[in-house]
Design an enzyme around this catalytic site. Structure first.
Site: not given
Ligand code: DQA
Length: 148
Positions: A23, A98, A107, A100, A18, A10-11, A74, A77
């Site tokens: 990011y 995994e 954070r 990020h 964003r 998501p997102n 990735n 959240a």
């Molecule tokens: C994320 C880190 C997560 O905590 C966050 O909710 C994201 C992006 C990252 O790529 O840094 O959506 O996965």
């Protein structure tokens, strides 16, 4: 040609606009192009997908795992909340790296725990778009061997 699945939660469709201080300004499409270029030179086929829905990620992980194909994940959240994604990795035997973009450990505390790490072959955190390329390298080099 082996296939690697790059799955985004998501997102992550909002990358580029964003929270750029966290990011950066690179879009998900740009990450995809860079990764495709790298994979192409290494004889690997990529599927690259994003969804804001947990069930889509669960299904794609199951499909990859049951097909014996590796995943760069990735989960956004859902990393911090989803037992369903943990179970999909474990249940299908998917080999998962995994990733990020941000350093989640630097954070908010709610980002410090991952339900995915325990069932991942490895974790790459905090290197922006390069995190994806490092994950691909880990899979191509054979370093990411552990299955869930
Ligand atoms: C994320 C880190 C997560 O905590 C966050 O909710 C994201 C992006 C990252 O790529 O840094 O959506 O996965």
């Amino acid at each position: 040609m082996p296939t690697i699945h790059v799955l985004n939660g998501p997102n992550l469709n909002l990358l580029g606009i964003r929270e750029p201080a966290i990011y950066g300004s690179v879009t998900l499409a740009a990450i995809e192009s860079a990764l495709r270029a790298k994979a192409g030179t290494r004889g690997v086929d990529l599927t690259f997908r994003q969804s804001n829905h947990e069930g889509d990620l669960v299904q794609w992980i199951q499909d990859a795992g049951l097909a014996g194909e590796a995943v760069i994940l990735n989960a956004g959240a859902y990393t911090h909340t989803s037992i369903a994604i943990h179970d999909a990795i474990k249940g299908s035997g998917a080999r998962v790296v995994e990733v990020h973009l941000s350093n989640v450990h630097a954070r908010e505390s709610f980002r410090h725990h991952s339900h995915i790490s325990a069932v991942a072959a490895g974790v790459i955190v905090g290197f922006g778009p390069l995190s994806y390329e490092l994950a691909l390298e880990a899979l191509l080099s054979g370093a990411a061997q552990q299955k869930s």
